[in-house]
Scaffold this motif. Sequence first.
Motif, PDB file in Angstrom:
ATOM      1  N   ARG A   1       0.836  -1.200   0.000  1.00 51.68           N
ATOM      2  CA  ARG A   1       0.000   0.000   0.000  1.00 51.68           C
ATOM      3  C   ARG A   1       0.873   1.253   0.000  1.00 51.68           C
ATOM      4  NH1 ARG A   1      -3.634  -1.553   5.172  1.00 51.68           N
ATOM      5  NH2 ARG A   1      -4.735  -3.322   4.266  1.00 51.68           N
ATOM      6  N   PRO A   2       0.654   2.167  -0.945  1.00 56.97           N
ATOM      7  CA  PRO A   2       1.337   3.459  -0.872  1.00 56.97           C
ATOM      8  C   PRO A   2       0.797   4.252   0.329  1.00 56.97           C
ATOM      9  CG  PRO A   2       0.506   3.039  -3.088  1.00 56.97           C
ATOM     10  CD  PRO A   2      -0.105   2.007  -2.181  1.00 56.97           C
ATOM     11  N   VAL A   3       1.681   4.987   1.010  1.00 60.76           N
ATOM     12  CA  VAL A   3       1.308   5.693   2.238  1.00 60.76           C
ATOM     13  C   VAL A   3       1.760   7.143   2.178  1.00 60.76           C
ATOM     14  CG1 VAL A   3       1.582   5.736   4.755  1.00 60.76           C
ATOM     15  CG2 VAL A   3       1.575   3.552   3.558  1.00 60.76           C
ATOM     16  N   LEU A   4       0.902   8.039   2.672  1.00 59.62           N
ATOM     17  CA  LEU A   4       1.272   9.445   2.882  1.00 59.62           C
ATOM     18  C   LEU A   4       1.164   9.729   4.375  1.00 59.62           C
ATOM     19  CD1 LEU A   4      -0.561  11.445   0.050  1.00 59.62           C
ATOM     20  CD2 LEU A   4       1.854  10.881   0.195  1.00 59.62           C
ATOM     21  N   TYR A   5       2.199  10.380   4.920  1.00 64.11           N
ATOM     22  CA  TYR A   5       2.226  10.731   6.340  1.00 64.11           C
ATOM     23  C   TYR A   5       2.021  12.236   6.494  1.00 64.11           C
ATOM     24  CZ  TYR A   5       4.553   6.199   6.533  1.00 64.11           C
ATOM     25  OH  TYR A   5       4.856   4.880   6.393  1.00 64.11           O
ATOM     26  N   PHE A   6       1.076  12.629   7.334  1.00 64.94           N
ATOM     27  CA  PHE A   6       0.845  14.032   7.656  1.00 64.94           C
ATOM     28  C   PHE A   6       1.103  14.190   9.152  1.00 64.94           C
ATOM     29  CE2 PHE A   6      -1.812  12.981   3.999  1.00 64.94           C
ATOM     30  CZ  PHE A   6      -1.447  13.974   3.095  1.00 64.94           C
ATOM     31  N   ASP A   7       2.392  14.180   9.500  1.00 69.88           N
ATOM     32  CA  ASP A   7       2.797  14.191  10.908  1.00 69.88           C
ATOM     33  C   ASP A   7       2.294  15.405  11.663  1.00 69.88           C
ATOM     34  OD1 ASP A   7       4.117  11.784  10.571  1.00 69.88           O
ATOM     35  OD2 ASP A   7       6.048  12.728  10.147  1.00 69.88           O
ATOM     36  N   ALA A   8       2.217  16.548  10.994  1.00 71.37           N
ATOM     37  CA  ALA A   8       1.816  17.794  11.667  1.00 71.37           C
ATOM     38  C   ALA A   8       0.408  17.712  12.240  1.00 71.37           C
ATOM     39  CB  ALA A   8       1.923  18.978  10.710  1.00 71.37           C
ATOM     40  N   VAL A   9      -0.456  16.892  11.632  1.00 75.75           N
ATOM     41  CA  VAL A   9      -1.838  16.774  12.122  1.00 75.75           C
ATOM     42  C   VAL A   9      -2.149  15.377  12.657  1.00 75.75           C
ATOM     43  CG1 VAL A   9      -2.759  18.663  10.715  1.00 75.75           C
ATOM     44  CG2 VAL A   9      -2.749  16.326   9.789  1.00 75.75           C
ATOM     45  N   GLY A  10      -1.126  14.488  12.702  1.00 78.27           N
ATOM     46  CA  GLY A  10      -1.338  13.156  13.257  1.00 78.27           C
ATOM     47  C   GLY A  10      -2.201  12.253  12.402  1.00 78.27           C
ATOM     48  N   LEU A  11      -2.000  12.326  11.073  1.00 77.09           N
ATOM     49  CA  LEU A  11      -2.823  11.562  10.134  1.00 77.09           C
ATOM     50  C   LEU A  11      -1.939  10.783   9.172  1.00 77.09           C
ATOM     51  CD1 LEU A  11      -5.534  10.923   8.600  1.00 77.09           C
ATOM     52  CD2 LEU A  11      -5.182  13.082   7.379  1.00 77.09           C
ATOM     53  N   THR A  12      -2.310   9.536   8.919  1.00 78.11           N
ATOM     54  CA  THR A  12      -1.664   8.713   7.898  1.00 78.11           C
ATOM     55  C   THR A  12      -2.746   8.246   6.934  1.00 78.11           C
ATOM     56  OG1 THR A  12      -0.001   7.922   9.465  1.00 78.11           O
ATOM     57  CG2 THR A  12      -0.305   6.623   7.472  1.00 78.11           C
ATOM     58  N   LYS A  13      -2.459   8.358   5.617  1.00 76.71           N
ATOM     59  CA  LYS A  13      -3.400   7.885   4.597  1.00 76.71           C
ATOM     60  C   LYS A  13      -2.735   6.762   3.822  1.00 76.71           C
ATOM     61  CE  LYS A  13      -6.455  11.677   3.386  1.00 76.71           C
ATOM     62  NZ  LYS A  13      -7.054  12.395   2.259  1.00 76.71           N
ATOM     63  N   GLU A  14      -3.371   5.602   3.806  1.00 70.05           N
ATOM     64  CA  GLU A  14      -2.900   4.480   3.010  1.00 70.05           C
ATOM     65  C   GLU A  14      -3.839   4.320   1.821  1.00 70.05           C
ATOM     66  OE1 GLU A  14      -2.315   0.869   5.215  1.00 70.05           O
ATOM     67  OE2 GLU A  14      -1.340   1.922   6.876  1.00 70.05           O
ATOM     68  N   LEU A  15      -3.272   4.283   0.632  1.00 70.07           N
ATOM     69  CA  LEU A  15      -4.081   4.124  -0.576  1.00 70.07           C
ATOM     70  C   LEU A  15      -4.426   2.653  -0.757  1.00 70.07           C
ATOM     71  CD1 LEU A  15      -5.311   5.434  -3.115  1.00 70.07           C
ATOM     72  CD2 LEU A  15      -3.147   4.970  -4.274  1.00 70.07           C
ATOM     73  N   LEU A  16      -5.710   2.356  -0.765  1.00 69.09           N
ATOM     74  CA  LEU A  16      -6.178   0.985  -0.954  1.00 69.09           C
ATOM     75  C   LEU A  16      -6.584   0.721  -2.401  1.00 69.09           C
ATOM     76  CD1 LEU A  16      -8.412   0.654   2.258  1.00 69.09           C
ATOM     77  CD2 LEU A  16      -5.997   0.051   1.981  1.00 69.09           C
ATOM     78  N   SER A  17      -6.885   1.774  -3.145  1.00 67.94           N
ATOM     79  CA  SER A  17      -7.349   1.628  -4.532  1.00 67.94           C
ATOM     80  C   SER A  17      -6.222   1.118  -5.419  1.00 67.94           C
ATOM     81  CB  SER A  17      -7.801   2.971  -5.096  1.00 67.94           C
ATOM     82  OG  SER A  17      -8.831   3.530  -4.352  1.00 67.94           O
ATOM     83  N   PRO A  18      -6.449   0.035  -6.152  1.00 70.41           N
ATOM     84  CA  PRO A  18      -5.450  -0.390  -7.123  1.00 70.41           C
ATOM     85  C   PRO A  18      -5.536   0.425  -8.408  1.00 70.41           C
ATOM     86  CG  PRO A  18      -7.252  -1.950  -7.063  1.00 70.41           C
ATOM     87  CD  PRO A  18      -7.527  -0.921  -5.998  1.00 70.41           C
ATOM     88  N   GLU A  19      -6.719   0.912  -8.735  1.00 74.57           N
ATOM     89  CA  GLU A  19      -6.943   1.645  -9.985  1.00 74.57           C
ATOM     90  C   GLU A  19      -6.584   3.111  -9.824  1.00 74.57           C
ATOM     91  OE1 GLU A  19      -7.608   2.534 -13.749  1.00 74.57           O
ATOM     92  OE2 GLU A  19      -7.795   0.499 -13.017  1.00 74.57           O
ATOM     93  N   ARG A  20      -5.789   3.641 -10.738  1.00 75.28           N
ATOM     94  CA  ARG A  20      -5.449   5.053 -10.734  1.00 75.28           C
ATOM     95  C   ARG A  20      -6.332   5.782 -11.747  1.00 75.28           C
ATOM     96  NH1 ARG A  20      -3.113   2.658  -7.163  1.00 75.28           N
ATOM     97  NH2 ARG A  20      -0.925   2.806  -6.687  1.00 75.28           N
ATOM     98  N   ASN A  21      -6.411   7.092 -11.612  1.00 73.98           N
ATOM     99  CA  ASN A  21      -7.195   7.930 -12.526  1.00 73.98           C
ATOM    100  C   ASN A  21      -8.650   7.484 -12.608  1.00 73.98           C
ATOM    101  OD1 ASN A  21      -4.997   9.639 -13.301  1.00 73.98           O
ATOM    102  ND2 ASN A  21      -4.222   7.915 -14.483  1.00 73.98           N
ATOM    103  N   SER A  22      -9.171   7.051 -11.484  1.00 76.21           N
ATOM    104  CA  SER A  22     -10.578   6.666 -11.393  1.00 76.21           C
ATOM    105  C   SER A  22     -11.292   7.726 -10.580  1.00 76.21           C
ATOM    106  CB  SER A  22     -10.688   5.306 -10.689  1.00 76.21           C
ATOM    107  OG  SER A  22     -12.023   5.033 -10.334  1.00 76.21           O
ATOM    108  N   GLU A  23     -12.591   7.854 -10.766  1.00 75.85           N
ATOM    109  CA  GLU A  23     -13.333   8.812  -9.948  1.00 75.85           C
ATOM    110  C   GLU A  23     -13.589   8.253  -8.550  1.00 75.85           C
ATOM    111  OE1 GLU A  23     -18.002   8.099 -11.095  1.00 75.85           O
ATOM    112  OE2 GLU A  23     -16.862   9.545 -12.261  1.00 75.85           O
ATOM    113  N   LEU A  24     -13.227   6.992  -8.321  1.00 77.91           N
ATOM    114  CA  LEU A  24     -13.399   6.379  -7.016  1.00 77.91           C
ATOM    115  C   LEU A  24     -12.034   6.150  -6.368  1.00 77.91           C
ATOM    116  CD1 LEU A  24     -15.681   5.233  -5.227  1.00 77.91           C
ATOM    117  CD2 LEU A  24     -15.182   2.996  -6.216  1.00 77.91           C
TER     118      LEU A  24
END
Length: 197
Positions: free
Chosen positions: A94-117
Amino acid sequence: MKQTQDDLNAETLRGIGDRIRALRTGKGLTLSALSKQSQVSVAMLSHIERGRTSPSIKVLDRLRIALGVPLADFFSDAEPRTGEQNVVTRRHKRPVLYFDAVGLTKELLSPERNSELEFFLLKLDPGGNSGPEPFHRIGEKCGMVLAGRFELMIGEHYHELETGDAFQFDSSQPHSFRNLADTETQIIWVIRSREFG
């Protein structure tokens, strides 16, 4: 040698910067032109592209809109995906983005890119939140609390959600969220954007 969290964060920053630069140059935009379209200063953009500054969620959202791409494009290179990669996202990849300043981590679960979902796993540290400014985008958002408890603000309404509770709303309304638990809160977060696709 095992990577530390700081090493992973630095690698993520460099990756985001490289992808923003590639998206910008791929669209023939200068730093100045992207700055004007996104309302993010040239200095800030330069620092982000060089991996020296961690962009806030709000800044990434402004860049996403200015570049005309879904948020998922900031997670990984837009290389062609074939076979299983078009359908499945393996737990350890899973690709991950860390937003340490606000205490949030986002893990991308979508396999499809450039989708509206777009499909994410959000992890909120105790006190973690979506940042100081509410968001809004054309589309819908929905999700479910997997663990913990959080507050979801939509317009002027506040909703407290606990493990097992689900939600869905028109994301053009200003919205934000914060962790109400003393432990990590995990949320499945789905975005359907009508801006792309």
